[in-house]
Motif scaffolding. Structure first.
Motif, mmCIF file in Angstrom:
data_model
loop_
_atom_site.group_PDB
_atom_site.id
_atom_site.type_symbol
_atom_site.label_atom_id
_atom_site.label_comp_id
_atom_site.label_asym_id
_atom_site.label_seq_id
_atom_site.Cartn_x
_atom_site.Cartn_y
_atom_site.Cartn_z
ATOM 1 N N ILE A 95 0.820 -1.218 0.000
ATOM 2 C CA ILE A 95 0.000 0.000 0.000
ATOM 3 C C ILE A 95 0.854 1.268 0.000
ATOM 4 O O ILE A 95 0.385 2.345 -0.364
ATOM 5 N N ILE A 96 2.105 1.160 0.365
ATOM 6 C CA ILE A 96 2.976 2.340 0.458
ATOM 7 C C ILE A 96 3.151 2.957 -0.927
ATOM 8 O O ILE A 96 3.443 2.278 -1.900
ATOM 9 N N GLY A 97 2.938 4.270 -0.993
ATOM 10 C CA GLY A 97 3.076 5.003 -2.244
ATOM 11 C C GLY A 97 1.929 5.976 -2.426
ATOM 12 O O GLY A 97 1.048 6.108 -1.576
ATOM 13 N N LYS A 98 1.956 6.669 -3.549
ATOM 14 C CA LYS A 98 0.924 7.661 -3.855
ATOM 15 C C LYS A 98 -0.051 7.059 -4.871
ATOM 16 O O LYS A 98 0.352 6.615 -5.944
ATOM 17 N N TRP A 99 -1.329 7.080 -4.526
ATOM 18 C CA TRP A 99 -2.379 6.461 -5.322
ATOM 19 C C TRP A 99 -3.385 7.506 -5.786
ATOM 20 O O TRP A 99 -3.760 8.392 -5.033
ATOM 21 N N GLN A 100 -3.826 7.377 -7.007
ATOM 22 C CA GLN A 100 -4.891 8.216 -7.583
ATOM 23 C C GLN A 100 -6.176 7.396 -7.535
ATOM 24 O O GLN A 100 -6.171 6.224 -7.917
ATOM 25 N N ILE A 101 -7.271 7.994 -7.064
ATOM 26 C CA ILE A 101 -8.547 7.287 -7.124
ATOM 27 C C ILE A 101 -9.025 7.353 -8.570
ATOM 28 O O ILE A 101 -9.303 8.412 -9.095
ATOM 29 N N GLU A 102 -9.059 6.189 -9.195
ATOM 30 C CA GLU A 102 -9.418 6.079 -10.603
ATOM 31 C C GLU A 102 -10.928 6.042 -10.799
ATOM 32 O O GLU A 102 -11.461 6.650 -11.720
ATOM 33 N N SER A 103 -11.618 5.327 -9.908
ATOM 34 C CA SER A 103 -13.081 5.245 -9.980
ATOM 35 C C SER A 103 -13.617 4.803 -8.629
ATOM 36 O O SER A 103 -12.885 4.289 -7.794
ATOM 37 N N ALA A 104 -14.909 5.029 -8.449
ATOM 38 C CA ALA A 104 -15.595 4.612 -7.230
ATOM 39 C C ALA A 104 -16.917 3.965 -7.630
ATOM 40 O O ALA A 104 -17.646 4.502 -8.458
ATOM 41 N N ASP A 105 -17.173 2.806 -7.060
ATOM 42 C CA ASP A 105 -18.409 2.084 -7.349
ATOM 43 C C ASP A 105 -19.232 2.003 -6.070
ATOM 44 O O ASP A 105 -18.697 1.692 -5.005
ATOM 45 N N ILE A 106 -20.522 2.252 -6.199
ATOM 46 C CA ILE A 106 -21.424 2.138 -5.060
ATOM 47 C C ILE A 106 -22.271 0.896 -5.257
ATOM 48 O O ILE A 106 -22.853 0.690 -6.319
ATOM 49 N N ILE A 107 -22.333 0.086 -4.213
ATOM 50 C CA ILE A 107 -23.125 -1.137 -4.227
ATOM 51 C C ILE A 107 -24.180 -1.001 -3.118
ATOM 52 O O ILE A 107 -23.832 -0.728 -1.968
ATOM 53 N N ILE A 108 -25.449 -1.171 -3.481
ATOM 54 C CA ILE A 108 -26.535 -1.101 -2.506
ATOM 55 C C ILE A 108 -27.295 -2.419 -2.572
ATOM 56 O O ILE A 108 -27.781 -2.810 -3.635
ATOM 57 N N ASP A 109 -27.397 -3.076 -1.439
ATOM 58 C CA ASP A 109 -28.067 -4.383 -1.363
ATOM 59 C C ASP A 109 -27.565 -5.334 -2.447
ATOM 60 O O ASP A 109 -28.344 -6.039 -3.094
ATOM 61 N N GLY A 110 -26.251 -5.323 -2.691
ATOM 62 C CA GLY A 110 -25.646 -6.237 -3.646
ATOM 63 C C GLY A 110 -25.789 -5.835 -5.105
ATOM 64 O O GLY A 110 -25.394 -6.574 -5.996
ATOM 65 N N LYS A 111 -26.365 -4.665 -5.371
ATOM 66 C CA LYS A 111 -26.582 -4.219 -6.751
ATOM 67 C C LYS A 111 -25.803 -2.928 -7.002
ATOM 68 O O LYS A 111 -25.598 -2.140 -6.092
ATOM 69 N N SER A 112 -25.452 -2.711 -8.262
ATOM 70 C CA SER A 112 -24.804 -1.443 -8.607
ATOM 71 C C SER A 112 -25.782 -0.301 -8.325
ATOM 72 O O SER A 112 -27.001 -0.501 -8.283
ATOM 73 N N TYR A 113 -25.252 0.865 -8.138
ATOM 74 C CA TYR A 113 -26.076 2.050 -7.864
ATOM 75 C C TYR A 113 -27.128 2.232 -8.955
ATOM 76 O O TYR A 113 -28.302 2.462 -8.675
ATOM 77 N N GLU A 114 -26.718 2.076 -10.210
ATOM 78 C CA GLU A 114 -27.634 2.266 -11.340
ATOM 79 C C GLU A 114 -28.743 1.218 -11.328
ATOM 80 O O GLU A 114 -29.914 1.535 -11.534
ATOM 81 N N ASP A 115 -28.378 -0.052 -11.078
ATOM 82 C CA ASP A 115 -29.387 -1.118 -11.025
ATOM 83 C C ASP A 115 -30.348 -0.904 -9.862
ATOM 84 O O ASP A 115 -31.549 -1.170 -9.973
ATOM 85 N N TYR A 116 -29.819 -0.418 -8.732
ATOM 86 C CA TYR A 116 -30.667 -0.160 -7.569
ATOM 87 C C TYR A 116 -31.688 0.932 -7.882
ATOM 88 O O TYR A 116 -32.853 0.816 -7.508
ATOM 89 N N ILE A 117 -31.272 1.973 -8.591
ATOM 90 C CA ILE A 117 -32.194 3.050 -8.977
ATOM 91 C C ILE A 117 -33.312 2.485 -9.851
ATOM 92 O O ILE A 117 -34.496 2.744 -9.605
ATOM 93 N N GLU A 118 -32.943 1.720 -10.864
ATOM 94 C CA GLU A 118 -33.957 1.165 -11.772
ATOM 95 C C GLU A 118 -34.906 0.221 -11.046
ATOM 96 O O GLU A 118 -36.109 0.233 -11.281
ATOM 97 N N GLU A 119 -34.372 -0.589 -10.133
ATOM 98 C CA GLU A 119 -35.227 -1.493 -9.362
ATOM 99 C C GLU A 119 -36.189 -0.698 -8.479
ATOM 100 O O GLU A 119 -37.364 -1.051 -8.342
#
Length: 178
Positions: free
Chosen positions: A36-60
């Motif tokens: 883990i040592i070093g400088k890291w850029q956050i490339e992306s962030a994913d949100i999971i709600i009740d085991g589903k992607s954020y987008e799938d959760y919205i549609e459901e």
């Protein structure tokens, strides 16, 4: 017989050499403490709600709203829900954010507006970042020389939904690159 032994020995040496030198160091899984040592850029962030992607959760959720409202439901309602929920974009929330883990166990998190300093502790696949007023506990999903994936459970305790009495299991996955 001597030729057979020589052939076997040569084959064994070649196989060992291929095995030892064919691994790509960037793909090798590392221990959290060292990797883990070093400088890291956050490339992306994913949100999971009740085991589903954020987008799938919205549609459901919109489909459930359709069922509950029946003939009183209109597509404008669904569009309004989508629009209000899509205002939160996890990737843009972490745009230009870096996390630097130093060997002295300090961490510096920097984004466009600010930076904060804290400490970090690794215990197996668990990584805890401590700031003055809070601690964040991550699970290291994967870690190589050039990429890492960290997840944090329950990162959305402050989200309130009117008339929703449902517990939501939430997780945010941060995908990092060096």
């Amino acid at each position: 017989m001597k030729n057979l032994q020589k052939l076997f020995s040569t084959t064994l040496v070649v196989c060992l050499a291929i095995t030892l030198f064919s691994c790509n160091k960037d793909d090798e899984q590392l221990s959290t403490e060292v990797g883990i040592i070093g400088k890291w850029q956050i490339e992306s962030a994913d949100i999971i709600i009740d085991g589903k992607s954020y987008e799938d959760y919205i549609e459901e959720s919109i489909n459930e709203l359709k069922q509950q409202l029946g003939s009183n439901y209109s597509e404008e309602m669904g569009d309004a829900v989508r629009e209000s929920l899509e205002e939160f974009d996890a990737d843009s929330a972490f745009e230009n954010t870096t996390i630097e883990f130093k060997s002295d166990k300090t961490v510096i998190v920097t984004d466009e507006d600010d930076s904060g300093t804290g400490t970090w502790v690794a215990d197996g696949k668990q990584l805890t970042i401590n700031f003055e007023d809070e601690s964040q506990k991550y699970t290291v999903r994967s870690l190589t020389n050039s990429r890492a994936s960290l997840s944090i459970d329950g990162g959305f305790d402050d989200i309130e939904m009117e008339e929703a009495d449902l517990p939501m299991a939430t997780e945010m996955i941060l995908n990092l690159k060096k």
